[in-house]
Design an enzyme around this catalytic site. Structure first.
Site, mmCIF file in Angstrom:
data_model
loop_
_atom_site.group_PDB
_atom_site.id
_atom_site.type_symbol
_atom_site.label_atom_id
_atom_site.label_comp_id
_atom_site.label_asym_id
_atom_site.label_seq_id
_atom_site.Cartn_x
_atom_site.Cartn_y
_atom_site.Cartn_z
ATOM 1 N N LYS A 32 -76.521 1.643 3.245
ATOM 2 C CA LYS A 32 -75.388 1.832 2.329
ATOM 3 C C LYS A 32 -75.323 3.319 2.009
ATOM 4 C CE LYS A 32 -74.032 2.290 -1.464
ATOM 5 N NZ LYS A 32 -73.219 3.456 -1.846
ATOM 6 N N GLU A 38 -87.172 7.899 -4.198
ATOM 7 C CA GLU A 38 -87.229 9.365 -4.298
ATOM 8 C C GLU A 38 -86.116 9.757 -5.259
ATOM 9 O OE1 GLU A 38 -86.030 12.624 -4.363
ATOM 10 O OE2 GLU A 38 -85.692 12.841 -2.200
ATOM 11 N N CYS A 77 -82.775 17.587 -3.848
ATOM 12 C CA CYS A 77 -83.788 16.949 -4.705
ATOM 13 C C CYS A 77 -84.952 17.900 -4.943
ATOM 14 C CB CYS A 77 -84.254 15.640 -4.108
ATOM 15 S SG CYS A 77 -84.383 15.648 -2.326
ATOM 16 N N GLU A 98 -82.446 17.194 -14.185
ATOM 17 C CA GLU A 98 -81.950 17.679 -12.903
ATOM 18 C C GLU A 98 -80.466 18.013 -13.044
ATOM 19 O OE1 GLU A 98 -81.790 14.844 -9.585
ATOM 20 O OE2 GLU A 98 -83.050 16.264 -8.497
#
Ligand code: NAI
Ligand code: MG
Length: 477
Positions: A171, A246, A280, A379
Site C-alpha cells: 500500500k 520505522e 526519516c 519530527e
C-alpha cells in the site's frame, strides 16, 4: 488514470473512486490513482496467498535470487523513466530522483544475492538428539510505504521480504504511488508470477487500515509517523501479527571542537536539506561544542543563505515539500519557534521561477533552541535545522538522547576514544562517525529504538525480521 496492480493485472478499485495525483512543484493535479477499499485488499491478499502456495514456495532460494536480479537489471534499464515519474509525483530534484531509482535497483541486487545465503543452525543438545533450525518465510507480508522515498523504501521492504520467501501486498502512500505501480509491472515483465507483488493504492485510514487488520496478512512493515505506527501495532496485536516499524527520528549531529569542519559542514547541510528535510534519518539537530559554536554557525549561516529552492526539474539544492498540509506543518513549527523567541541564523531562498501554487519552504537554521521546545523534540520533516551548544561530552550525550526518538546519530571528532565512547552512549539504531548517511547504505541494518520503532530493515539483518525460526529436535538415539 492509474489502476491497482493485483495478480499481474491492472484493475480498478471496487469503490469506483479515485484520488488526484498532485505535482508538488506547481500544486496541480495531473493524474488519478484508485481510492481502494477493504474489498481490494481481500483480492490482493487472496492473489498473494495463491501465489505463495502454488508457485513461490516451490522456487529454490537460488531461483528466487535470479528473479530478484532480473528485476534489478530491469529497474536499471528503466531508471530514467522511474526517476522522471518519481520526480513529478514527489517533487524530487533530478539528482535525488535518479539516486532513488539507483538505490531501488541496488536493493534488488543486494537481496538477489542474499536469497541463498540465509540458513539455519544446528544446536548441541542431549545425547542421542540432533537439533536444527529453519528460517521460514512469514507468508503474505503487508508493506505500508510512505511518500518521502517510495522507491527506496519499497526496495528495502519488498526486496527483503521476497528474498526471505514471502509474497507481498503493498500500500503506497496516497501522495506517491506512480513509480511503484510501474515497478510492479516491470516485475511481471521479468517473470514474477501473478500475486507475488500486489499494489493497492488509497488513503491510509481506509485501505491502509484494511491491510493492517486483515487476517490473511502474516507480517506488516510500516514506515511513517509514530501516530500511525501505534495504530498499526494495536490492530496487529489483536491477532498477534508481527510488525516492523520505522517511525522517523530527531537525529543529532554532534560536532566536537577537534572535528574536521571542512568534511563536516557539507554533510551537515546535506543531511537536513536532502529531500527537503523529508527524510526519516535527517540530521535535524546540530549539537556543537561551545568553543566552536559561533564560528561554525557563521560558516553554516553563509552556506544556508546560498541554498536555492525551486521546482524539481530545475534540480536545485531543495525541491518542494510533498503537499500543502506538509508545508503548513513546517510553517506551524516555525511560527511556534518564532513565538518562543528562537533566533534564526539564516534562511535559503525560493527562486523566482517557483510557481506560487507549489509547496515550497526555504531551509532555516535556528540557534539556541531550548532542548524542550517542540521544534527540537518533534519530527518537522522539512528543511529546519536546530543548533544547540554543549559544554562537554556528558552534556552532548544528555542532549543527544533527550528526545523520544533514537534512529541515527552523527559524531564529528578526531579523537578515537571519544568516537567509541559516544557510539556506545548514544541511544540510536545507527551511529555515523565522521560521516553521515541520511537514508544511505543498502547494506547497513537500519531501524530505531524508543519511538523511532523496532525491527531492522536493510542489510542482511532484515532477513531475520522477514522470517520466523522453526526449531526441529530429533531423537535418534
Ligand atoms: P503517515 O504515517 O500518515 O503515512 C505513512 C503511510 O501510512 C502512508 O502510506 C499512509 O497512507 C499510511 N497510513 C496513514 N494512516 C494509516 C492507518 N490508519 N492505517 C494504515 N496505514 C495508514 O504520515 P503522514 O501523515 O503522511 O506524515 C506525517 C508525518 O509523519 C511527517 O511529517 C513525518 O514527520 C512523519 N513521516 C515519517 C516518515 C519516515 O520516513 N519515518 C515517512 C512519512 C511520514
Ligand atoms: Mg504527488
Amino acid at each position: 488514470m492509474q489502476l491497482n496492480y493485483i495478480a499481474n493485472q491492472s484493475v480498478p478499485s471496487a469503490s469506483s473512486q479515485t484520488i488526484d495525483v498532485i505535482d508538488p512543484s506547481d500544486g496541480q493535479a495531473y493524474d488519478q490513482i484508485q481510492r481502494s477499499v477493504a474489498a481490494d485488499i481481500d483480492d490482493a491478499v487472496g492473489a498473494a496467498r495463491h501465489a505463495l502456495d502454488s508457485v513461490w514456495c516451490k522456487l529454490s532460494a537460488a531461483e528466487r535470487g535470479r528473479l530478484l536480479m532480473r528485476l534489478s537489471l530491469k529497474i536499471t534499464e528503466h531508471a530514467q523513466e522511474l526517476a522522471d515519474i518519481e520526480q513529478r509525483d514527489c517533487g524530487k530534484p533530478t539528482k535525488q530522483a535518479r539516486a532513488d531509482a539507483a538505490a531501488l535497483a541496488r536493493y534488488f541486487e543486494f537481496y538477489a544475492g542474499a536469497c541463498d545465503k540465509l540458513h539455519g543452525q544446528t544446536i548441541p543438545y542431549l545425547d542421542g538428539y540432533s537439533v536444527l533450525t529453519w528460517r521460514e518465510a512469514h507468508g503474505v507480508t503487508g508493506h505500508i510505504i510512505p511518500w518521502n522515498y517510495p522507491m527506496q523504501i519499497f526496495g528495502r521492504s519488498v526486496g527483503g521480504a521476497l528474498a526471505a520467501g514471502n509474497v507481498c501486498v503493498v500500500k503506497p502512500a496516497e501522495d506517491a504511488c506512480l513509480s511503484l505501480i510501474r515497478v510492479a509491472q516491470l516485475a511481471a515483465e521479468v517473470g514474477f508470477a501473478p500475486g507475488v507483488i500486489n499494489m493497492v493504492t488509497g488513503y491510509g485510514h481506509e485501505v491502509g487500515a484494511a491491510l493492517a487488520r486483515h487476517r490473511g496478512i502474516d507480517h506488516i512493515s510500516f514506515t511513517g509517523s509514530p501516530r500511525v505506527g501505534t495504530l498499526i501495532q494495536q490492530v496487529a496485536a489483536e491477532r498477534h501479527c508481527p510488525v516492523t516499524l520505522e517511525l522517523g527520528g530527531k537525529s543529532p549531529q554532534i560536532v566536537f571542537a577537534d572535528a574536521d569542519l571542512d568534511a563536516a559542514l557539507p554533510a551537515i547541510i546535506n543531511a537536513i536539506v536532502q529531500n527537503a528535510g523529508q527524510t526519516c534519518s535527517a540530521g535535524s539537530r546540530l549539537l556543537v561544542a561551545q568553543a566552536i559554536y559561533e564560528p561554525l554557525l557563521a560558516r553554516l549561516g553563509t552556506a544556508f543563505e546560498n541554498l536555492r529552492v525551486g521546482p524539481a526539474q530545475l534540480d536545485l539544492d531543495v525541491g518542494p515539500l510533498i503537499r500543502r498540509s506538509q508545508q503548513q506543518r513546517v510553517a506551524d513549527f516555525l511560527d511556534d519557534a518564532h513565538a518562543a523567541g528562537i533566533p534564526i541564523v539564516a534562511e535559503g531562498k525560493v527562486v523566482e521561477q517557483a510557481p506560487p501554487s507549489g509547496f515550497y519552504q526555504a531551509p532555516v537554521l535556528l540557534r539556541d533552541v531550548p532542548v524542550s521546545h517542540r521544534v527540537a523534540q518533534e519530527e518537522v520533516f522539512g528543511p529546519v535545522l536546530c543548533a544547540l551548544p554543549f559544554r562537554d561530552e556528558d552534556h552532548a550525550v544528555e542532549l543527544a538522547n533527550a528526545t523520544q526518538f533514537g534512529l541515527v546519530a552523527g559524531v564529528w571528532s578526531a579523537n578515537g576514544a571519544r568516537q567509541l565512547r559516544m557510539a556506545r552512549r548514544l541511544r540510536s539504531g545507527q551511529v555515523f562517525i565522521n560521516n553521515y548517511g541520511a537514508g544511505g547504505g543498502v547494506e547497513l541494518p537500519f531501524g530505531g529504538v524508543k519511538s523511532s520503532g523496532h525491527g531492522r530493515e536493510k542489510g542482511f539483518e532484515a532477513l531475520f525480521g522477514f522470517t520466523t525460526l522453526k526449531t526441529v529436535a530429533i531423537r535418534h538415539g
